[in-house]
Motif scaffolding. Sequence first.
Motif, PDB file in Angstrom:
ATOM      1  N   ALA A 113       0.834  -1.204   0.000  1.00  0.00           N
ATOM      2  CA  ALA A 113       0.000   0.000   0.000  1.00  0.00           C
ATOM      3  C   ALA A 113       0.870   1.257   0.000  1.00  0.00           C
ATOM      4  N   LEU A 114       1.921   1.233   0.820  1.00  0.00           N
ATOM      5  CA  LEU A 114       2.815   2.391   0.916  1.00  0.00           C
ATOM      6  C   LEU A 114       3.497   2.655  -0.426  1.00  0.00           C
ATOM      7  N   PHE A 115       3.912   1.550  -1.063  1.00  0.00           N
ATOM      8  CA  PHE A 115       4.622   1.673  -2.340  1.00  0.00           C
ATOM      9  C   PHE A 115       3.719   2.361  -3.385  1.00  0.00           C
ATOM     10  N   GLU A 116       2.435   1.985  -3.381  1.00  0.00           N
ATOM     11  CA  GLU A 116       1.481   2.585  -4.327  1.00  0.00           C
ATOM     12  C   GLU A 116       1.336   4.085  -4.077  1.00  0.00           C
ATOM     13  N   ARG A 117       1.401   4.477  -2.786  1.00  0.00           N
ATOM     14  CA  ARG A 117       1.174   5.880  -2.413  1.00  0.00           C
ATOM     15  C   ARG A 117       2.397   6.765  -2.585  1.00  0.00           C
ATOM     16  N   MET A 118       3.557   6.163  -2.850  1.00  0.00           N
ATOM     17  CA  MET A 118       4.790   6.970  -2.881  1.00  0.00           C
ATOM     18  C   MET A 118       4.733   8.039  -3.972  1.00  0.00           C
ATOM     19  N   PRO A 119       4.945   9.320  -3.593  1.00  0.00           N
ATOM     20  CA  PRO A 119       4.876  10.380  -4.596  1.00  0.00           C
ATOM     21  C   PRO A 119       6.079  10.383  -5.533  1.00  0.00           C
ATOM     22  N   PHE A 120       7.199   9.827  -5.065  1.00  0.00           N
ATOM     23  CA  PHE A 120       8.369   9.702  -5.928  1.00  0.00           C
ATOM     24  C   PHE A 120       9.098   8.414  -5.583  1.00  0.00           C
ATOM     25  N   LYS A 121       9.655   7.820  -6.621  1.00  0.00           N
ATOM     26  CA  LYS A 121      10.388   6.563  -6.413  1.00  0.00           C
ATOM     27  C   LYS A 121      11.721   6.675  -7.127  1.00  0.00           C
ATOM     28  N   ASN A 122      12.727   6.043  -6.559  1.00  0.00           N
ATOM     29  CA  ASN A 122      13.994   5.947  -7.279  1.00  0.00           C
ATOM     30  C   ASN A 122      14.406   4.480  -7.323  1.00  0.00           C
ATOM     31  N   SER A 123      15.597   4.192  -7.785  1.00  0.00           N
ATOM     32  CA  SER A 123      15.966   2.788  -7.951  1.00  0.00           C
ATOM     33  C   SER A 123      16.033   2.081  -6.593  1.00  0.00           C
ATOM     34  N   ALA A 124      16.388   2.822  -5.535  1.00  0.00           N
ATOM     35  CA  ALA A 124      16.426   2.207  -4.201  1.00  0.00           C
ATOM     36  C   ALA A 124      15.034   1.720  -3.780  1.00  0.00           C
ATOM     37  N   SER A 125      13.974   2.455  -4.179  1.00  0.00           N
ATOM     38  CA  SER A 125      12.615   2.054  -3.786  1.00  0.00           C
ATOM     39  C   SER A 125      12.295   0.663  -4.337  1.00  0.00           C
ATOM     40  N   PHE A 126      12.689   0.430  -5.596  1.00  0.00           N
ATOM     41  CA  PHE A 126      12.428  -0.874  -6.209  1.00  0.00           C
ATOM     42  C   PHE A 126      13.315  -1.955  -5.575  1.00  0.00           C
ATOM     43  N   ASN A 127      14.532  -1.567  -5.261  1.00  0.00           N
ATOM     44  CA  ASN A 127      15.432  -2.537  -4.621  1.00  0.00           C
ATOM     45  C   ASN A 127      14.936  -2.935  -3.226  1.00  0.00           C
ATOM     46  N   VAL A 128      14.343  -1.967  -2.514  1.00  0.00           N
ATOM     47  CA  VAL A 128      13.764  -2.282  -1.197  1.00  0.00           C
ATOM     48  C   VAL A 128      12.668  -3.325  -1.379  1.00  0.00           C
ATOM     49  N   GLN A 129      11.865  -3.119  -2.430  1.00  0.00           N
ATOM     50  CA  GLN A 129      10.766  -4.058  -2.683  1.00  0.00           C
ATOM     51  C   GLN A 129      11.290  -5.458  -3.003  1.00  0.00           C
ATOM     52  N   ILE A 130      12.265  -5.519  -3.895  1.00  0.00           N
ATOM     53  CA  ILE A 130      12.819  -6.823  -4.285  1.00  0.00           C
ATOM     54  C   ILE A 130      13.408  -7.534  -3.065  1.00  0.00           C
ATOM     55  N   SER A 131      14.202  -6.792  -2.304  1.00  0.00           N
ATOM     56  CA  SER A 131      14.835  -7.389  -1.142  1.00  0.00           C
ATOM     57  C   SER A 131      13.790  -7.829  -0.105  1.00  0.00           C
ATOM     58  N   GLY A 132      12.766  -6.990   0.073  1.00  0.00           N
ATOM     59  CA  GLY A 132      11.701  -7.313   1.036  1.00  0.00           C
ATOM     60  C   GLY A 132      10.992  -8.603   0.654  1.00  0.00           C
ATOM     61  N   PHE A 133      10.644  -8.750  -0.636  1.00  0.00           N
ATOM     62  CA  PHE A 133       9.973  -9.976  -1.090  1.00  0.00           C
ATOM     63  C   PHE A 133      10.894 -11.186  -0.933  1.00  0.00           C
ATOM     64  N   MET A 134      12.162 -11.017  -1.275  1.00  0.00           N
ATOM     65  CA  MET A 134      13.109 -12.134  -1.170  1.00  0.00           C
ATOM     66  C   MET A 134      13.226 -12.583   0.285  1.00  0.00           C
ATOM     67  N   LYS A 135      13.341 -11.640   1.197  1.00  0.00           N
ATOM     68  CA  LYS A 135      13.499 -12.013   2.611  1.00  0.00           C
ATOM     69  C   LYS A 135      12.247 -12.685   3.157  1.00  0.00           C
ATOM     70  N   ALA A 136      11.088 -12.367   2.535  1.00  0.00           N
ATOM     71  CA  ALA A 136       9.841 -12.992   2.984  1.00  0.00           C
ATOM     72  C   ALA A 136       9.617 -14.321   2.248  1.00  0.00           C
ATOM     73  N   GLY A 137      10.581 -14.717   1.411  1.00  0.00           N
ATOM     74  CA  GLY A 137      10.459 -15.991   0.683  1.00  0.00           C
ATOM     75  C   GLY A 137       9.563 -15.893  -0.535  1.00  0.00           C
ATOM     76  N   LYS A 138       9.139 -14.661  -0.897  1.00  0.00           N
ATOM     77  CA  LYS A 138       8.261 -14.483  -2.071  1.00  0.00           C
ATOM     78  C   LYS A 138       9.130 -14.243  -3.306  1.00  0.00           C
ATOM     79  N   VAL A 139       9.776 -15.315  -3.750  1.00  0.00           N
ATOM     80  CA  VAL A 139      10.749 -15.201  -4.836  1.00  0.00           C
ATOM     81  C   VAL A 139      10.085 -14.741  -6.142  1.00  0.00           C
ATOM     82  N   GLU A 140       8.869 -15.268  -6.403  1.00  0.00           N
ATOM     83  CA  GLU A 140       8.218 -14.898  -7.675  1.00  0.00           C
ATOM     84  C   GLU A 140       7.792 -13.435  -7.681  1.00  0.00           C
ATOM     85  N   SER A 141       7.364 -12.910  -6.527  1.00  0.00           N
ATOM     86  CA  SER A 141       7.016 -11.480  -6.466  1.00  0.00           C
ATOM     87  C   SER A 141       8.247 -10.638  -6.743  1.00  0.00           C
TER      88      SER A 141
END
Length: 650
Positions: A200-228
């Motif tokens: 939800a927070l990611f959708e609301r972000m008024p600006f994103k940079n490459s770190a924002s996407f990397n946070v998402q990738i890393s977050g999904f990986m750590k949660a075991g959501k490899v396909e996400s």
Amino acid sequence: MISADHSCLTLFNCCRSLTSVKQIHAHLSKIGLDVDPLIAGKLILQCCTAISASLALTYAHHFFGCLKAPDTFMYNTLIRGYSESQSPGCSFELFNQLNRNSGCSGSPPRPDSFSFAFVLKAAANMSSFRAGSQLHCQAFLHGLDAHLFVGTTLISMYAECGRRNSARRVFDEMPQPNVVAWNAMLTACFRCSDLEDARALFERMPFKNSASFNVQISGFMKAGKVESARSVFNSLGLKDDVTWNTMIVGFAQNSYFDEALMYFRDMLHMGIRPTEVSLIGVLSACADAGMLVSAKILHGFVEKSWFLENISVRNALLDAYSKCGDVGMARSVFDHMTVDRNVISWTCMISGLAMYGRVNEAIQLFYEMEESGVQPDRITFISILYACSHAGLIEQGHSYFSKMKDVYGLDPGIEHYGCMVDLYGRAGKLAEAYKFVSQMPIEPTDTIWRTLLGACSIHGNVHLAQRAREKLMVLDPNNSSDRVLLSNIYAVIGQWKDVAAIRNSMSTERMKKDPGWSMIEVDKLAYKFTAGRNYSGFTQEAYEKLGEIMSRLKEGGGYVPEVKSVLHDIEDEEKEGSVALHSEKLAVAFGLKRLHKSKTIHVMKNLRICKDCHEFMKIVSQLYDVDIVVRDRSRFHSFKDGSCSCKDYW
DNA sequence: TTAGGGTTAG
């Protein structure tokens, strides 16, 4: 006083060791320049950032103590140095000192936004909510809690302490959060396992940079959501080095070993320059999967690259060799290090030797480490205690356990207590092990009771096993391997009714035993075998070879199947059939068929090797004149000329 | 001469 010649400042930039800092310091001290605030500040900075070893920190702190009027910059630099050290608590002491001064008359140094950013990092590194929230109050009193940098560090600190709501409150009160603050909040959601909130927070972000996407990738990986994670990666047009690294590391952490290697190769093909993180990630995949051939290829790459003198990459390489069963190469990487070895280099080598049963060498290395001035840390002690427990060295293990606190001031954690229970239990001192557990100053966890249960299984102590089992039923009732272990104990003494009761309880509760598998690498390809009959493809080859080996062993090898490890109430002849098809035997048979005779056969197994397979390997190594290395769940067994490196103590 | 978010081996 002589005025500072600021060209001296640049001298410090070249210092990469404490010795060179000391030499320049001695020179400047003679001409009275070392107390010049700019020079003193630079000296402290150099010790805390460029060198940052604990001895350099101590030197800087001592020098700081001799100064008449240290300024805020010097305080900040030391607070920062300690925040990333093994004694982050010192950051608090210095901060408190600075804070106390600020109430005095005159113009004493006062904490500024830098001081808060650094000391909060110390609280984050210690996951200390108590210290962190007190600092939050102090920041408020100094009017700095709304400072953009301090606020962002507060969010990260609360996230490290698992306090998502506190992090959220800081974020919501920020007048104008920038992209870094948004990213910190996004990280906080992932750290606190709030995936829905993160989306939800990611959708609301008024600006994103490459770190924002990397946070998402890393977050999904750590949660075991490899396909996400993969789908975020695929959606990105521009991928930076961190994006690639996050994927490689994430695959390795989720046991997608082949993909970690594949993405590393893709990264190179795309012309992205790998960093030390890429190498560490891909080497850790090799280490966990036991892919020796791939580790060797990466070693070749490292030797020709700009990572030649990178200590972290060297350590990852040494660890990969030791976990892939080539402790000789691990030792060679260790011996030929051209950069100063750090605590991780020593610890990896000690634990590598220990896993091989080369305990005297591990102990010698611990001694050499102390002599070299590198201080052992908590993990070094786990490695040396592991070494002692796997060799039955009770006295020595006990003395390391005491040394930890008495000499190095390290409080033993639950892992160290676990090692001690293992030390007594493995040696058959079950009463001592139980007494040790009863007298532990911290609450025994499921792992502690499981260690005791394992020892009961080795030594056939049903009475104590039942007591451990009762505790485990409360602490971790759904663990299938605990029940399997207890049923093994009943099986060995022939209490088949109890075996059946446990098996029934497992089937009513729909619990499954972890299936055993063994892996072998042949011509850069990994082949995985599971127990039992499964005639298809390459397994057929393994069965045929195994049949031939078995006949030869029974004829002239003196091999008698050890059937106590078989759990079922069946006739001995059937038990023989059951142990004969264990996955590690199939893997070795396949290795004998496919690998060149002079090669060592390396097999990786996910469970502990059983007694029968252990005997089998010994005899095969002699009869076929071949070296066999088996990595099981807890250690290495190196079979040569009819005996094993573990000396049958495991 | 010092900061905040994303990847790091035992």
